[in-house]
Design a protein around this motif. Structure first.
Motif, PDB file in Angstrom:
ATOM      1  N   UNK A 141       0.815  -1.216   0.000  1.00 48.35           N
ATOM      2  CA  UNK A 141       0.000   0.000   0.000  1.00 48.35           C
ATOM      3  C   UNK A 141       0.840   1.254   0.000  1.00 48.35           C
ATOM      4  N   UNK A 142       2.101   1.095   0.328  1.00 50.30           N
ATOM      5  CA  UNK A 142       2.963   2.266   0.397  1.00 50.30           C
ATOM      6  C   UNK A 142       4.071   2.148  -0.646  1.00 50.30           C
ATOM      7  N   UNK A 143       4.390   3.239  -1.301  1.00 55.52           N
ATOM      8  CA  UNK A 143       5.471   3.167  -2.280  1.00 55.52           C
ATOM      9  C   UNK A 143       6.825   3.151  -1.586  1.00 55.52           C
ATOM     10  N   UNK A 144       7.799   2.582  -2.283  1.00 61.09           N
ATOM     11  CA  UNK A 144       9.187   2.659  -1.860  1.00 61.09           C
ATOM     12  C   UNK A 144       9.697   4.053  -2.237  1.00 61.09           C
ATOM     13  N   UNK A 145      10.199   4.808  -1.260  1.00 61.83           N
ATOM     14  CA  UNK A 145      10.667   6.171  -1.543  1.00 61.83           C
ATOM     15  C   UNK A 145      12.189   6.238  -1.412  1.00 61.83           C
ATOM     16  N   UNK A 146      12.850   6.579  -2.508  1.00 68.62           N
ATOM     17  CA  UNK A 146      14.313   6.654  -2.514  1.00 68.62           C
ATOM     18  C   UNK A 146      14.781   8.004  -3.060  1.00 68.62           C
ATOM     19  N   UNK A 147      16.038   8.324  -2.787  1.00 65.04           N
ATOM     20  CA  UNK A 147      16.682   9.406  -3.541  1.00 65.04           C
ATOM     21  C   UNK A 147      17.850   8.805  -4.310  1.00 65.04           C
ATOM     22  N   UNK A 186       2.294  10.179   0.749  1.00 68.05           N
ATOM     23  CA  UNK A 186       2.677  10.673  -0.583  1.00 68.05           C
ATOM     24  C   UNK A 186       1.454  11.270  -1.284  1.00 68.05           C
ATOM     25  N   UNK A 187       1.535  12.550  -1.596  1.00 67.51           N
ATOM     26  CA  UNK A 187       0.414  13.235  -2.256  1.00 67.51           C
ATOM     27  C   UNK A 187       0.901  13.960  -3.513  1.00 67.51           C
ATOM     28  N   UNK A 188      -0.045  14.313  -4.366  1.00 69.16           N
ATOM     29  CA  UNK A 188       0.260  15.295  -5.405  1.00 69.16           C
ATOM     30  C   UNK A 188      -0.633  16.505  -5.160  1.00 69.16           C
ATOM     31  N   UNK A 189      -0.098  17.693  -5.417  1.00 69.81           N
ATOM     32  CA  UNK A 189      -0.878  18.931  -5.404  1.00 69.81           C
ATOM     33  C   UNK A 189      -0.710  19.590  -6.764  1.00 69.81           C
ATOM     34  N   UNK A 190      -1.755  20.271  -7.198  1.00 70.31           N
ATOM     35  CA  UNK A 190      -1.729  20.840  -8.547  1.00 70.31           C
ATOM     36  C   UNK A 190      -2.052  22.324  -8.508  1.00 70.31           C
ATOM     37  N   UNK A 191      -1.155  23.124  -9.082  1.00 66.24           N
ATOM     38  CA  UNK A 191      -1.428  24.550  -9.279  1.00 66.24           C
ATOM     39  C   UNK A 191      -2.052  24.679 -10.665  1.00 66.24           C
ATOM     40  N   UNK A 192      -3.379  24.881 -10.713  1.00 64.40           N
ATOM     41  CA  UNK A 192      -4.085  24.995 -11.994  1.00 64.40           C
ATOM     42  C   UNK A 192      -4.244  26.474 -12.321  1.00 64.40           C
ATOM     43  N   UNK A 193      -3.629  26.894 -13.421  1.00 63.21           N
ATOM     44  CA  UNK A 193      -3.658  28.301 -13.808  1.00 63.21           C
ATOM     45  C   UNK A 193      -4.641  28.535 -14.949  1.00 63.21           C
ATOM     46  N   UNK A 194      -5.239  29.708 -14.939  1.00 65.50           N
ATOM     47  CA  UNK A 194      -5.979  30.156 -16.107  1.00 65.50           C
ATOM     48  C   UNK A 194      -5.886  31.678 -16.170  1.00 65.50           C
ATOM     49  N   UNK A 195      -6.505  32.253 -17.209  1.00 66.75           N
ATOM     50  CA  UNK A 195      -6.539  33.712 -17.348  1.00 66.75           C
ATOM     51  C   UNK A 195      -7.985  34.169 -17.192  1.00 66.75           C
ATOM     52  N   UNK A 196      -8.211  35.126 -16.315  1.00 64.55           N
ATOM     53  CA  UNK A 196      -9.520  35.765 -16.165  1.00 64.55           C
ATOM     54  C   UNK A 196      -9.300  37.262 -16.067  1.00 64.55           C
ATOM     55  N   UNK A 197     -10.084  38.036 -16.829  1.00 72.23           N
ATOM     56  CA  UNK A 197      -9.952  39.501 -16.768  1.00 72.23           C
ATOM     57  C   UNK A 197      -8.493  39.938 -16.915  1.00 72.23           C
ATOM     58  N   UNK A 198      -7.813  39.348 -17.864  1.00 75.76           N
ATOM     59  CA  UNK A 198      -6.405  39.676 -18.142  1.00 75.76           C
ATOM     60  C   UNK A 198      -5.474  39.443 -16.964  1.00 75.76           C
ATOM     61  N   UNK A 230      -4.067  11.956  -2.363  1.00 73.71           N
ATOM     62  CA  UNK A 230      -3.084  10.943  -1.984  1.00 73.71           C
ATOM     63  C   UNK A 230      -2.845   9.937  -3.112  1.00 73.71           C
ATOM     64  N   UNK A 231      -1.576   9.572  -3.282  1.00 76.66           N
ATOM     65  CA  UNK A 231      -1.200   8.516  -4.236  1.00 76.66           C
ATOM     66  C   UNK A 231      -1.933   7.223  -3.911  1.00 76.66           C
ATOM     67  N   UNK A 232      -2.453   6.583  -4.948  1.00 77.97           N
ATOM     68  CA  UNK A 232      -3.036   5.258  -4.788  1.00 77.97           C
ATOM     69  C   UNK A 232      -2.264   4.271  -5.666  1.00 77.97           C
ATOM     70  N   UNK A 233      -1.293   3.559  -5.049  1.00 72.19           N
ATOM     71  CA  UNK A 233      -0.438   2.680  -5.858  1.00 72.19           C
ATOM     72  C   UNK A 233      -1.226   1.624  -6.631  1.00 72.19           C
ATOM     73  N   UNK A 248      -0.033  15.157  10.034  1.00 74.68           N
ATOM     74  CA  UNK A 248      -0.257  13.715  10.009  1.00 74.68           C
ATOM     75  C   UNK A 248       1.039  12.925  10.039  1.00 74.68           C
ATOM     76  N   UNK A 249       2.171  13.620   9.847  1.00 71.05           N
ATOM     77  CA  UNK A 249       3.458  12.915   9.892  1.00 71.05           C
ATOM     78  C   UNK A 249       4.303  13.226   8.676  1.00 71.05           C
ATOM     79  N   UNK A 250       5.361  12.481   8.522  1.00 68.18           N
ATOM     80  CA  UNK A 250       6.316  12.699   7.429  1.00 68.18           C
ATOM     81  C   UNK A 250       5.568  12.638   6.101  1.00 68.18           C
ATOM     82  N   UNK A 251       5.696  13.679   5.314  1.00 70.98           N
ATOM     83  CA  UNK A 251       4.921  13.726   4.082  1.00 70.98           C
ATOM     84  C   UNK A 251       5.737  14.260   2.930  1.00 70.98           C
ATOM     85  N   UNK A 252       5.234  13.988   1.771  1.00 75.41           N
ATOM     86  CA  UNK A 252       5.936  14.302   0.530  1.00 75.41           C
ATOM     87  C   UNK A 252       4.862  14.681  -0.481  1.00 75.41           C
TER      88      UNK A 252
END
Lengths: 217, 217
Positions: free
Chosen positions: A4-10, B8-20, B44-47, B86-90
């Motif tokens: 359920x958890x990925x292997x994380x390396x550098x 392990x998560x992903x976050x996304x900066x979604x850009x667009x243009x509004x009113x210049x 969260x990543x779902x392997x 929640x703890x060590x995160x990436x």
């Protein structure tokens, strides 16, 4: 059991200059998977020890080579279900620069053979997706130098402007115009002359320089 | 219990243009931690489901906004013991571009309030280290456009060269010289004129263009 958890390396692409050529450090794997294949030095995140992934990379590189490098920076994260037979994995790739006069300090651990390979031709049959990782790290280094950043972290403590130009050329893989390069250095605040210190050879004496403390790359 | 595996998560900066103006999408958190604070859309990543982190980012963004974006690219990975209670995160940060004529298609889920914020001033008190994440994504987008890449993924299906210039200006945060900009577009293979299609207004008619299929950013 499904993990359920990925292997994380550098993994770290450690570059230096040898014989006017850009080199990258490879380590022969002493464990499965990919036993015996050549790979970038790398290691697993330890959440108990590492404050963040930069610390993981420093710890791993120091453990595998015996040196602490002056420059280490994240390149990109490689991930997926297929890149490592142990399961879903994620490698945060760093690149690091080692001054050419400190290459002698790098030593593999007793179990690990190491080699400095041509960064442009690190060899076929590398472990995992490490050929892609070398390419990505090299692209980032080239990009910086092509945008006029000076790779002073690769230079020895004292160097000539010709040596600096040769280092840039080794990274870019093409010759640079000497007069354009010299003109650019005129206003450069990152290097300073060493008064009265010259290299004497067949040509006229060449002024020696050093990097100024706190220069940025 | 001490967690041995990072979140392990992903976050996304979604850009667009509004009113210049360059905008970035923020979502109000409907769960702890940081309940009620504004954050980049993330998950969260779902392997088991995700072939790689790019797929995680696509899935997460699509789930949070209801749209599939034409452009999504990794920026950098943020990590550490301290950034999430929640703890060590990436978090692997991506940025994505949405054409300005598709903003209406973006809808938050029932539980999530969303807002398009000024990318240069996304607000204080953002969740986690998301202020740093917005800065990093914006820096990457600016860097690309400052190197003459055309942000065609932000343009509507048909646009004038003035609108394209305004979009570049919104990203760079400074005006561009019109004649220099036009001259640069002369040899540009990424856009093409729409024969006979013009915008009529107070000024003389303005030629309409579209992005050529397969253009790169």
């Amino acid at each position: 059991m499904k993990k359920l958890f990925p292997l994380v390396t550098t993994d770290i692409a450690l570059f230096t200059i040898q014989d006017r050529s850009l080199r990258v450090l490879m380590v022969r794997r002493a464990n499965e998977p990919e036993f015996g294949k050549w790979a970038l030095p790398g290691g697993i995140l330890n959440p108990g020890d590492d404050a963040h992934l930069d610390a993981t990379a420093q710890r791993v590189l120091s453990g595998k080579t015996g040196v602490d490098v002056p420059f280490l920076k994240q390149v990109a994260t490689f991930s997926g279900a297929a890149r490592d037979p142990r399961g879903w994995s994620l490698s945060v790739l760093y690149y690091a620069l080692l001054p050419s006069d400190q290459v002698h300090a790098v030593a593999g651990r007793a179990t690990d053979a190491i080699e400095w390979r041509d960064a442009y031709a690190p060899g076929s049959g590398l472990a995992f997706d490490h050929a892609d990782l070398v390419d990505a790290a090299l692209a980032m280094l080239r990009d910086k130098v092509s945008r006029a950043a000076l790779p002073l972290h690769l230079m020895p403590a004292r160097f000539t402007l010709t040596e600096l130009q040769q280092t840039c050329e080794s990274i870019l893989g093409r010759p640079l115009d000497k007069s354009v390069f010299r003109r650019r250095l005129k206003d450069e605040l990152c290097i300073e002359q060493l008064p009265g210190e010259f290299v004497y050879g067949a040509q006229r004496p060449a002024q020696l320089y050093r990097a100024v403390n706190g220069f940025r790359f």
